[in-house]
Design a protein around this motif. Structure first.
Motif, short mmCIF file in Angstrom:
data_model
loop_
_atom_site.label_atom_id
_atom_site.label_comp_id
_atom_site.label_asym_id
_atom_site.label_seq_id
_atom_site.Cartn_x
_atom_site.Cartn_y
_atom_site.Cartn_z
N SER A 372 0.87 -1.18 0.00
CA SER A 372 0.00 0.00 0.00
C SER A 372 0.90 1.23 0.00
N SER A 373 0.27 2.39 0.00
CA SER A 373 1.06 3.63 0.03
C SER A 373 1.80 3.81 1.34
N ARG A 374 1.46 3.00 2.36
CA ARG A 374 2.13 3.10 3.66
C ARG A 374 3.29 2.13 3.80
N GLY A 375 3.55 1.29 2.77
CA GLY A 375 4.69 0.38 2.84
C GLY A 375 4.34 -1.00 2.32
N THR A 376 5.21 -1.97 2.68
CA THR A 376 5.02 -3.36 2.24
C THR A 376 5.36 -4.32 3.39
N GLN A 377 4.87 -5.54 3.26
CA GLN A 377 5.26 -6.64 4.14
C GLN A 377 5.23 -7.91 3.33
N THR A 378 6.25 -8.77 3.55
CA THR A 378 6.39 -10.01 2.78
C THR A 378 6.59 -11.18 3.72
N ILE A 379 5.91 -12.29 3.43
CA ILE A 379 6.15 -13.54 4.13
C ILE A 379 6.34 -14.64 3.09
N THR A 380 6.99 -15.73 3.50
CA THR A 380 7.26 -16.85 2.60
C THR A 380 6.31 -17.99 2.91
N VAL A 381 5.72 -18.53 1.85
CA VAL A 381 4.83 -19.67 1.96
C VAL A 381 5.41 -20.80 1.12
N VAL A 382 5.62 -21.95 1.74
CA VAL A 382 6.19 -23.11 1.04
C VAL A 382 5.05 -24.05 0.68
N MET A 383 5.01 -24.41 -0.61
CA MET A 383 3.95 -25.28 -1.11
C MET A 383 4.59 -26.58 -1.59
N ASN A 384 4.27 -27.68 -0.91
CA ASN A 384 4.77 -29.01 -1.29
C ASN A 384 3.68 -29.73 -2.08
N VAL A 385 3.97 -30.03 -3.33
CA VAL A 385 3.02 -30.73 -4.19
C VAL A 385 3.63 -32.08 -4.55
N TRP A 386 2.97 -33.16 -4.24
CA TRP A 386 3.52 -34.49 -4.52
C TRP A 386 2.61 -35.22 -5.51
N ASP A 387 3.30 -36.06 -6.31
CA ASP A 387 2.62 -36.83 -7.35
C ASP A 387 2.09 -38.11 -6.73
N ARG A 388 0.83 -38.37 -6.92
CA ARG A 388 0.25 -39.57 -6.34
C ARG A 388 0.84 -40.83 -6.93
N ASN A 389 1.21 -40.85 -8.23
CA ASN A 389 1.84 -42.02 -8.86
C ASN A 389 3.23 -42.25 -8.29
N ALA A 390 3.99 -41.16 -8.11
CA ALA A 390 5.33 -41.30 -7.54
C ALA A 390 5.26 -41.85 -6.13
N ARG A 391 4.29 -41.48 -5.43
CA ARG A 391 4.13 -42.02 -4.07
C ARG A 391 3.86 -43.51 -4.11
N ALA A 392 3.04 -43.94 -5.08
CA ALA A 392 2.76 -45.38 -5.19
C ALA A 392 4.04 -46.15 -5.51
N VAL A 393 4.86 -45.59 -6.44
CA VAL A 393 6.13 -46.25 -6.77
C VAL A 393 7.03 -46.29 -5.55
N SER A 394 7.07 -45.21 -4.80
CA SER A 394 7.90 -45.18 -3.61
C SER A 394 7.46 -46.24 -2.61
N ILE A 395 6.15 -46.42 -2.49
CA ILE A 395 5.64 -47.43 -1.57
C ILE A 395 6.07 -48.82 -2.02
N VAL A 396 5.95 -49.09 -3.34
CA VAL A 396 6.34 -50.40 -3.87
C VAL A 396 7.82 -50.64 -3.63
N LEU A 397 8.65 -49.62 -3.95
CA LEU A 397 10.09 -49.77 -3.74
C LEU A 397 10.40 -49.98 -2.27
N GLY A 398 9.69 -49.28 -1.41
CA GLY A 398 9.91 -49.49 0.02
C GLY A 398 9.58 -50.89 0.45
N VAL A 399 8.45 -51.42 -0.07
CA VAL A 399 8.07 -52.79 0.27
C VAL A 399 9.12 -53.77 -0.23
#
Length: 450
Positions: A372-399
């Motif tokens: 705004s005309s009175r200044g600025t403020q910034t914060i950081t937001v981290v967004m983790n997006v995971w692939d459902r197929n990759a998770r399935a492969v990871s589970i199989v490899l883990g097993v």
């Protein structure tokens, strides 16, 4: 046959034939219609009254002239082509129907009778005991009864001056009007009047007025409520002052002035929490033993920079690919700030407060910036997006990894067990020249037969 004075063939023309037929028909001949008239002295009658109805026709052969109505009736006379009836106790609008026969053909006629009533009550509701000068005075008039309502009008008056004219609607009807009270209205008479206009029905204009009410006005200066800074930057000292005229006692935010006629004030250091704060000041004046009141208010606006509410803007999000989500983030400030969230590096903007489809490319850190005309403020937001197929492969490899570890452990245990059950060797102490002999632990040691 050819009539004298007419050329042969003239009767063949349609117009002349029609004229001849009409001229030669005797009175009351079949096919000729005679209306049945319904006559009264006035179609508008008072409620509970009676009236005379005359049913008449020009038919030369009338028969069975009668009157159909739900009201009490009494025949009062009849003759060739007419009959008269007296109707009693009319309580509401009604229809009267005359019927009869002319040349064995039934004919009818009807008339609507309108019933009128004068209002039972016309009252101007009480006025304020004291009316401040310069403020709107609301006049309210109530009317009970009166008919027909379509002909009833309510007029609000100041003396003989007409202030408002409105139809009477509802039961009881209530008509309101607002007028600005001035000093000249002190001790003025206000009233209301009804007008029942029956002139279209042959009667007159009937008026009924309420009792007048007298208005008492008062006027004093104030309270006047001032802010030294109506829109103050955060951290600024603001002085709030309330004052009024002589003999008027003012009170600001519950703090009274030292004496009547003197102002009252206080000072505050404007903060974000003071934005949109409303200050109230009341003024009282004693007149003829009555305490009169007036109030005033004012709102303070505090200008401060953008502030992102971290409780309403989560810094870490975990979402699935190809799902719909909403990034909830809010910023406050005066003036209102704008808020945008851009992915660091790619500058991909994520909408705020709007559903959007989450994809793998949304994975990463975002800078959410309020400006705004009175200044600025910034914060950081981290967004983790995971692939459902990759998770399935990871589970199989883990097993598989777990199964591999289990298999290796089983193999090691097996080998260890085999070594424990292998041959045990002993040294023959009797001679060093003899080779070592082996003894199986499972075999029993026997005695020498000799």
């Amino acid at each position: 046959m050819v009539l004298p004075g007419l050329l042969p063939g003239a009767c063949g023309t349609p117009l002349i034939s029609l004229l001849l037929v009409c001229c030669l028909l005797p009175p009351g001949a079949p096919g000729q219609q005679f209306p049945l008239r319904v006559e009264v002295q006035s179609p508008v009658v008072p409620a509970g009254g009676s009236f005379l109805v005359n049913c008449s026709t020009d038919c030369p052969n009338p028969n069975l002239i009668a009157l159909e109505t739900s009201l009490s009736k009494e025949p009062v006379g009849n003759g060739l082509g007419w009959a008269a009836f007296q109707l009693f106790n009319v309580t509401g609008d009604t229809q009267v129907l005359c019927s009869g026969f002319c040349n064995d053909v039934q004919t009818t006629g009807f008339l609507i009778i309108t019933v009128y009533r004068f209002p039972e009550r016309v009252e101007l509701l009480p006025l304020p005991r004291w009316q401040p000068v310069g403020e709107n005075l609301t006049l309210r008039c109530q009317v009970a009864g009166g008919a027909p309502r379509r002909n009833l009008t309510v007029v609000l008056l100041r003396g003989e001056e007409e202030l408002s004219r409105q139809p009477a609607v509802g039961e009881p009807a209530e008509v309101t009007a607002a007028v600005l009270a001035g000093r000249e209205d002190h001790l003025a008479n206000f009233s209301c009047r009804t007008e029942l206009d029956l002139r279209p029905g042959g009667l007159g204009l009937f008026q009924n007025s309420s009792a007048p009410r007298q208005l008492q006005t008062f006027g004093f200066q104030g309270p006047i409520l001032n802010l030294s800074e109506p829109s103050a930057p955060e951290g600024t000292a603001v002085t709030v002052t309330c004052l009024a005229g002589p003999r008027v006692q003012v009170t600001l935010e519950g703090v009274p002035a030292p004496a009547p006629g003197q102002p009252v004030q206080f000072q505050l250091n404007a903060t974000e929490t003071d934005d949109r704060r409303i200050f109230f000041c009341s003024a009282t004046l004693r007149v003829d033993g009555e305490i009169l009141h007036r109030n005033s208010s004012v709102q303070l606006r505090v200008l401060y920079g953008p502030k992102i509410d971290q409780a309403k803007c989560p810094q870490r999000l975990t979402w699935k690919d190809r799902t719909i989500h909403v990034l909830q983030c809010q910023a406050r400030g005066n003036p209102d700030p704008t808020l945008h969230c851009f992915q660091e590096g790619s500058r991909l903007e994520v909408p705020i407060g709007i559903p959007f489809l989450v994809r793998l490319n949304h994975n990463g850190a975002y800078s959410c910036k309020a400006t705004s005309s009175r200044g600025t403020q910034t914060i950081t937001v981290v967004m983790n997006v995971w692939d459902r197929n990759a998770r399935a492969v990871s589970i199989v490899l883990g097993v598989l990894a777990v199964l591999g570890v289990v298999t290796i452990c089983a193999a090691l245990l097996y080998v260890f067990g085999v070594h424990r059950h292998s041959d045990i060797y002993h040294v023959n102490q009797g001679s060093t020249s003899l080779p070592l002999t082996s003894r199986q632990p499972e075999e029993a040691v026997g005695e020498d037969p000799s």
